[in-house]
Design an enzyme around this catalytic site. Structure first.
Site, short mmCIF file in Angstrom:
data_model
loop_
_atom_site.label_atom_id
_atom_site.label_comp_id
_atom_site.label_asym_id
_atom_site.label_seq_id
_atom_site.Cartn_x
_atom_site.Cartn_y
_atom_site.Cartn_z
N CYS A 92 75.05 13.85 -7.73
CA CYS A 92 74.95 12.81 -8.79
C CYS A 92 75.41 11.45 -8.23
CB CYS A 92 75.85 13.18 -9.98
SG CYS A 92 77.61 12.80 -9.73
N ASN A 121 115.84 30.96 1.26
CA ASN A 121 115.53 29.73 2.00
C ASN A 121 116.52 29.64 3.16
OD1 ASN A 121 115.20 26.95 2.75
ND2 ASN A 121 114.40 26.53 0.69
N PRO A 122 116.06 29.24 4.37
CA PRO A 122 117.03 29.11 5.47
C PRO A 122 118.04 27.99 5.21
CG PRO A 122 114.76 28.80 6.26
CD PRO A 122 114.70 28.96 4.80
N HIS A 157 99.57 23.62 -8.25
CA HIS A 157 99.12 22.39 -7.61
C HIS A 157 97.70 22.47 -7.06
CE1 HIS A 157 103.64 21.32 -6.90
NE2 HIS A 157 103.26 21.14 -8.15
#
Ligand code: BV8
Length: 251
Positions: free
Chosen positions: A151, A214-215, A120
C-alpha cells in the site's frame, strides 16, 4: 538440603499450583544474545533506548531497521539455552503456569514454551504503519531503504518501543497472573523497564513468594523474598533437579 535454594522455596516449588515467571534479556544472554544494559549492550555506541522508539524510527527508519536486522541475524544464529528448556519443563509440571516475557527474540517459543505473554512484541513479526498488514520476518538487507508495504506504507518491527503502550491483553493477563501466583520468579531482568518491572512487586503485594534469579543485584533485590545469584541457564536446571521435576501429565 540445597546450598542454592531455601527449604521454603523447594517446598513451595514442589507444592505450588499457580506459578508465574517474568523473563528479561538475561535469560537469552547464555544463548549469545546481547542484553540491553550489559557491557555489550550498546550497539555502535548508541543506546538502544535511542533506537527503540517511534521517534527514532520516523527520523531514520533505515538505521532502526539496520539495528533490528542485526538482532534478527543474531537471533537466527543462536539456539535456546538450558534456561529456556527448564521453563518449558516448568510449564508442563505446574497446573497453572504463566510465562511473561519482555524478550522479543522468540527463543521461548522456539524452546517449546506455549503459554507465553509477550509484553514487548516479537522481532520475527512486522507490520505496515499505514494499513496494519502483518509480515513475518522481513529482512531489510533485501531493501536498500526501509521496507514498504504494497500500500506504500512504511513497515515497522512488531515490538513495543519506549513511549508506546504495551499490548493490553498481554499486560492485563500478566498482571492477573502475578496477582494470583503463589510463587513468582523474576529471571534475567533489571526490572527497570515499566510496567513489566513492577510485576514482581505486584505478585509480592498479593501474597506470592517472589524469587529473583540473576547474577547481579537489581532494583527489586531488596524487596523480594529470595535472590538466587547465578546464571539462569545454570540455576534453572538445578532448580528442576532440586525439586525432582518430572513430566506431570496429571494437571
Ligand atoms: C510505556 C522492545 C506509556 C524493543 C523494550 C518517558 C516517556 C514514556 C515512557 C516512559 C518515559 N520514562 C519512563 C517511561 C516508561 C518506560 C520505561 O520503563 N523506561 C525505563 C528505561 C525507565 N516504559 C515505556 O516506555 C513502556 N511504555 O510506558 O508507555 C504510555 C502510556 C500511555 C500511552 C502511551 C504510552 C514501553 C517499554 C517497552 C520498551 N521496549 N523492548 C526492543 O527490544 O527492541 S524494553 C527492553 O528492556 C527489552 O524488552 C528488555 O527485555 C527490557 C528490560 O530490560 P532487561 O530485560 O531487564 O534487560 P537488561 O539488559 O536491562 O538487563 C539484563 C539483566 O539480565 C541484568 O539484570 C543482568 O544482570 C541479567 N543477566 C545477564 N546475564 C544473565 C542474567 N540473568 C540471568 N542469567 C544470565 N546469564
Amino acid at each position: 538440603m540445597s546450598d542454592l535454594f531455601s527449604e521454603k522455596l523447594l517446598t513451595l516449588a514442589r507444592q505450588a499450583r499457580r506459578v508465574a515467571v517474568l523473563t528479561g534479556a538475561g535469560v537469552s544472554a547464555e544463548s549469545g544474545v546481547p542484553t540491553f544494559r550489559g557491557e555489550n549492550g550498546i550497539w555502535r555506541k548508541m543506546d538502544p533506548q535511542e533506537l527503540a522508539s517511534l521517534t527514532a524510527f520516523m527520523r531514520n527508519p533505515e538505521l532502526v531497521w539496520e539495528w533490528y536486522n542485526y538482532r534478527k541475524k543474531v537471533v537466527n544464529e543462536v539456539q535456546p539455552n538450558p534456561g529456556h528448556f527448564a521453563l518449558v519443563m516448568m510449564e508442563k509440571y505446574y497446573a497453572n503456569f504463566t510465562l511473561i516475557t519482555q524478550n522479543v527474540d522468540d527463543l521461548h517459543r522456539r524452546a517449546g514454551s506455549e503459554n507465553i505473554l509477550e509484553l514487548h512484541g516479537n522481532i520475527t513479526r512486522s507490520y505496515c504503519l499505514n494499513c496494519k498488514t502483518y509480515y513475518s520476518d522481513i529482512k531489510v538487507t533485501e531493501f536498500p531503504q526501509a521496507p514498504r508495504c504494497q500500500c506504500g506504507g512504511l513497515i515497522r518491527p512488531d515490538v513495543v518501543w519506549f513511549g508506546e503502550m504495551l499490548p493490553q491483553r498481554e499486560i492485563k493477563l500478566a498482571a492477573e497472573a502475578a496477582r494470583k501466583s503463589e510463587l513468582f520468579f523474576s529471571i534475567g531482568t533489571t526490572a527497570e523497564v515499566q510496567p513489566a518491572g513492577s510485576l514482581p512487586i505486584e505478585a509480592l503485594e498479593n501474597g506470592a513468594y517472589v524469587v529473583e534469579i540473576n547474577p547481579d543485584p537489581t532494583v527489586i533485590s531488596d524487596h523480594v523474598h529470595e535472590c538466587v545469584r547465578g546464571k539462569s541457564g545454570v540455576i534453572l536446571p538445578k532448580l528442576i533437579d532440586a525439586i525432582q521435576l518430572e513430566r506431570n501429565d496429571l494437571k
